[in-house]
Design a protein around this motif. Structure first.
Motif, mmCIF file in Angstrom:
data_model
loop_
_atom_site.group_PDB
_atom_site.id
_atom_site.type_symbol
_atom_site.label_atom_id
_atom_site.label_comp_id
_atom_site.label_asym_id
_atom_site.label_seq_id
_atom_site.Cartn_x
_atom_site.Cartn_y
_atom_site.Cartn_z
ATOM 1 N N PHE A 292 -53.199 -118.566 -39.358
ATOM 2 C CA PHE A 292 -54.071 -117.665 -39.355
ATOM 3 C C PHE A 292 -54.254 -117.110 -37.749
ATOM 4 N N GLU B 148 -52.552 -116.216 -35.268
ATOM 5 C CA GLU B 148 -52.022 -114.858 -34.748
ATOM 6 C C GLU B 148 -52.827 -113.398 -35.220
ATOM 7 N N THR B 149 -53.168 -113.482 -36.741
ATOM 8 C CA THR B 149 -53.803 -112.405 -37.334
ATOM 9 C C THR B 149 -55.136 -112.380 -36.654
ATOM 10 N N ARG C 45 -55.105 -110.768 -33.283
ATOM 11 C CA ARG C 45 -54.494 -109.303 -33.353
ATOM 12 C C ARG C 45 -55.625 -108.527 -33.887
ATOM 13 N N GLU C 46 -56.287 -108.832 -35.044
ATOM 14 C CA GLU C 46 -57.083 -107.995 -35.645
ATOM 15 C C GLU C 46 -58.507 -107.988 -35.104
ATOM 16 N N TYR D 251 -63.542 -110.882 -36.277
ATOM 17 C CA TYR D 251 -64.018 -112.070 -36.903
ATOM 18 C C TYR D 251 -65.259 -112.738 -36.239
ATOM 19 N N LYS E 47 -63.493 -115.910 -44.948
ATOM 20 C CA LYS E 47 -62.066 -116.041 -45.000
ATOM 21 C C LYS E 47 -62.031 -117.585 -44.451
#
Length: 349
Positions: free
Chosen positions: A62, A64-65, A68-69, A72, A119
């Motif tokens: 996770f 990389e996500t 990028r996003e 969180y 998450k």
């Protein structure tokens, strides 16, 4: 001994003695708190010796996500279950204010009992690049933490023991902290059995009008260990419980007090009445569930009693002196404890 801290492009070399001197002078208090927090984080990353192998790169898929996003807020925790609940609830409150999501690790204690809106990742190493922000005093509200608006990931530190972080999502938190069916059924059976035994003892009087009051008595480590006593932890005396129970006895026709504690022997010696029953020989999660299923609450000190009272949702009486005046522990609370104790709760001594 010195500490090296990188702030932006500036490397600061700071002797520990100088850092302590700044703190004792109360100069730039918020900067000192932030500096200490960064220092603690930096020291945790220093190898124990020169022969220690370099840390392995984070291999959680996770990561990389996450980078990028950039939406969180990481929730790392320490301590007992009450501390875990405060940390999650507060970080969830921070996240919902700014349209971010909470990220926790899969071995988090709370996931064993609750269904959380977070998450879940295998390893919190994914949070290594998140922006570190410090709460300040543990039991005081820091309004800046409800305004984490940058398009980056955050990693708040560390306890966040104030209802003010999650007041806007209080009902949501109560739903998330609802114990799973098996645990609730066990608690309901304990309460039902206690009620039936009490009514039988009272020869049937008031069976349909028994008001169940959960009583949590925290003692344990904060009475046994010198470091906690010196820090300023207080425990509620017998007179407090007598006063609190008299309040409920006068208000309701028939009361039954269910007592849970980490020192049930002390309770049996100091909490008396033919309307008192002791819940013992259960895991802590069963005690917590029982307390949340009661009509009203009496808490002593600590986060376990705080959460059992909050989740029960009835009237709550609390001990007014959880910290000794003038102690280090007292300083982490707001002046009148209002950041910690929930609005509408009744303080007694």
């Amino acid at each position: 001994m010195v500490a090296a801290i990188c702030l932006g492009s500036t490397l600061m070399i700071i002797p520990f003695s100088l850092l302590s001197r700044y703190q004792s002078r109360n100069a730039c208090r918020s900067q000192v708190i932030e500096l200490k927090a960064q220092l603690e984080q930096a020291l945790q990353q220093i190898p124990a010796s020169t022969t220690t192998k370099p840390a392995k790169p984070c291999r959680d898929a996770f990561k990389e996500t996450f980078e990028r996003e950039k939406r969180y807020i990481c929730c790392g925790m320490r301590g007992g279950v009450g501390n875990f609940m405060f940390a999650y609830a507060s970080v969830y409150g921070m996240a919902t204010k700014v349209n971010k999501s909470v990220l926790i690790q899969k071995n988090n204690l709370l996931l064993k009992y609750f269904r959380l809106k977070a998450k879940i990742v295998n390893d919190l190493c994914v949070c290594q690049t998140a922006k570190f922000v410090h709460e300040g005093p543990h039991c005081q509200f820091n309004k800046n933490l409800l305004n984490l608006t940058e398009k980056i990931n955050y990693r708040p530190f560390r306890y966040f023991q104030s209802w003010m972080y999650f007041q806007h999502v209080a009902d949501d938190i109560r739903q998330q902290f609802k114990f799973q069916d098996e645990m609730r059924e066990k608690a309901v059976n304990i309460i039902k059995g206690s009620r039936e035994a009490f009514v039988k003892q009272q020869r049937g009087s008031g069976h349909d009008n028994v008001t169940i009051v959960g009583v949590h008595v925290r003692r344990g480590d904060i009475t046994k260990y010198k470091k906690f006593v010196e820090y300023g932890y207080m425990v509620a005396p017998p007179q407090y419980f007598s006063t609190a129970m008299t309040y409920y006895r006068n208000k309701y026709h028939t009361t039954l007090f269910l007592v849970c504690s980490d020192d049930i022997g002390w309770c049996k010696e100091n909490i008396n009445g033919n309307d008192v029953m002791f819940i013992e020989n259960n895991p802590f999660e069963v005690d917590l569930t029982v307390l949340t299923q009661c009509n009203h609450s009496i808490m002593s000190v600590g986060t376990f009693g705080w959460w059992s009272s909050f989740l029960a949702g009835g009237e709550t009486v609390y001990y007014k002196h959880p910290a000794r005046d003038g102690s280090k522990f007292r300083k982490i609370f707001s002046e009148d404890y209002s950041d910690f104790f929930y609005p509408g709760w009744i303080g007694m001594e």
